[in-house]
Design a protein around this motif. Sequence first.
Motif, mmCIF file in Angstrom:
data_model
loop_
_atom_site.group_PDB
_atom_site.id
_atom_site.type_symbol
_atom_site.label_atom_id
_atom_site.label_comp_id
_atom_site.label_asym_id
_atom_site.label_seq_id
_atom_site.Cartn_x
_atom_site.Cartn_y
_atom_site.Cartn_z
ATOM 1 N N TYR A 166 3.598 36.137 -24.892
ATOM 2 C CA TYR A 166 2.320 36.645 -24.375
ATOM 3 C C TYR A 166 2.696 37.908 -23.567
ATOM 4 O O TYR A 166 3.926 37.732 -22.909
ATOM 5 N N VAL A 167 2.201 39.030 -23.597
ATOM 6 C CA VAL A 167 2.500 40.173 -22.805
ATOM 7 C C VAL A 167 1.246 40.942 -22.233
ATOM 8 O O VAL A 167 0.173 40.809 -22.579
ATOM 9 N N PHE A 168 1.511 41.215 -20.967
ATOM 10 C CA PHE A 168 0.821 41.911 -20.013
ATOM 11 C C PHE A 168 1.341 43.211 -19.744
ATOM 12 O O PHE A 168 2.456 43.324 -19.344
ATOM 13 N N ALA A 169 0.443 44.189 -20.307
ATOM 14 C CA ALA A 169 1.002 45.659 -20.046
ATOM 15 C C ALA A 169 0.113 46.539 -19.448
ATOM 16 O O ALA A 169 -1.062 46.496 -19.512
ATOM 17 N N ARG A 170 0.731 47.587 -18.889
ATOM 18 C CA ARG A 170 0.246 48.630 -18.258
ATOM 19 C C ARG A 170 0.888 50.046 -18.707
ATOM 20 O O ARG A 170 1.944 49.947 -18.886
ATOM 21 N N ASP A 171 0.230 51.195 -18.587
ATOM 22 C CA ASP A 171 0.870 52.326 -18.704
ATOM 23 C C ASP A 171 1.764 52.768 -20.012
ATOM 24 O O ASP A 171 0.926 52.407 -20.896
ATOM 25 N N SER A 172 3.083 53.187 -19.971
ATOM 26 C CA SER A 172 3.723 53.481 -21.145
ATOM 27 C C SER A 172 3.906 52.171 -21.959
ATOM 28 O O SER A 172 3.816 52.485 -23.168
ATOM 29 N N LEU A 173 4.145 51.144 -21.500
ATOM 30 C CA LEU A 173 4.273 49.926 -22.300
ATOM 31 C C LEU A 173 3.036 49.404 -23.094
ATOM 32 O O LEU A 173 3.215 49.199 -24.273
ATOM 33 N N LEU A 174 1.845 49.472 -22.348
ATOM 34 C CA LEU A 174 0.541 49.410 -23.149
ATOM 35 C C LEU A 174 0.310 50.276 -24.265
ATOM 36 O O LEU A 174 -0.107 50.007 -25.355
ATOM 37 N N ARG A 175 0.664 51.574 -24.042
ATOM 38 C CA ARG A 175 0.266 52.730 -25.078
ATOM 39 C C ARG A 175 1.279 52.329 -26.417
ATOM 40 O O ARG A 175 1.055 52.322 -27.272
ATOM 41 N N VAL A 176 2.754 51.966 -25.855
ATOM 42 C CA VAL A 176 3.473 51.696 -27.239
ATOM 43 C C VAL A 176 3.309 50.200 -27.870
ATOM 44 O O VAL A 176 3.606 50.162 -29.124
ATOM 45 N N CYS A 177 2.721 49.167 -26.919
ATOM 46 C CA CYS A 177 2.431 47.987 -27.765
ATOM 47 C C CYS A 177 1.240 48.401 -28.635
ATOM 48 O O CYS A 177 1.372 47.801 -29.881
ATOM 49 N N ARG A 178 0.500 49.141 -28.220
ATOM 50 C CA ARG A 178 -0.592 49.333 -29.174
ATOM 51 C C ARG A 178 -0.389 50.252 -30.472
ATOM 52 O O ARG A 178 -0.810 49.961 -31.423
ATOM 53 N N GLU A 179 0.549 51.125 -30.167
ATOM 54 C CA GLU A 179 1.096 52.001 -31.299
ATOM 55 C C GLU A 179 1.902 51.007 -32.284
ATOM 56 O O GLU A 179 1.842 51.274 -33.427
#
Length: 220
Positions: A183-196
């Motif tokens: 399970y991952v909680f993400a914000r900023d650059s990590l959120l963008r890359v995870c979605r990509e």
Amino acid sequence: MKHYPVGVFCDFDGTISKSDLIASIAYEFAGQAGRDLVRRIQRRELSVREGVEAIFRAIPSARLPEITSYTEQLTVVREGFDQLVSGCIQRGWLFAVVSGGLDIFVHPVVQAYRSEIEVFCNHLDASGEYLSIEWDVTCDDLCDGGCGLCKPTVLRRFKPDNDVQVVIGDGVTDLKAAKEADYVFARDSLLRVCREQGIACTPFESLAEVIPTLEQEVSL
């Protein structure tokens, strides 16, 4: 090693601390060369290890007291940090700070919990003319290398003792760990890359969001 039903592995720079302190040190003390190196790390033209070593090689060791004072003034802890750590401890979960950052700014923030949590971060060495880094956790055989502190290696160390592993982070340096986690909680650059890359993740702003979300969405 003790069994923890949930292992929570949390980044520091930009996650526990609102500021990315390595980048801030680079901008403040390594000038334009530091800015260029941070950009190259972010674009993944340099590995984290290569980039961070180059940043600190450009800073005289005599400036360490200035850096320590600067990071103390700059560090603002994200909302919900105490609730997250105390909540993990109360539930018998592992809480681990897993940071590519430095002991000079990580340890003061987590000092109150040091006997009850795990802390992985790097040491800033001022014994030479210029600063250097002593890396806390190097890459294991399953990592493709280049990590400043190998977060997926830390997760794999605890894997036999966790039923669920959770990663909390904000940057591209957290991506390898995110790929290992349940399970991952993400914000900023990590959120963008995870979605990509199609990596399932939950956005967050306050760290107080983590435990209620886990208890609602994850079978524990």
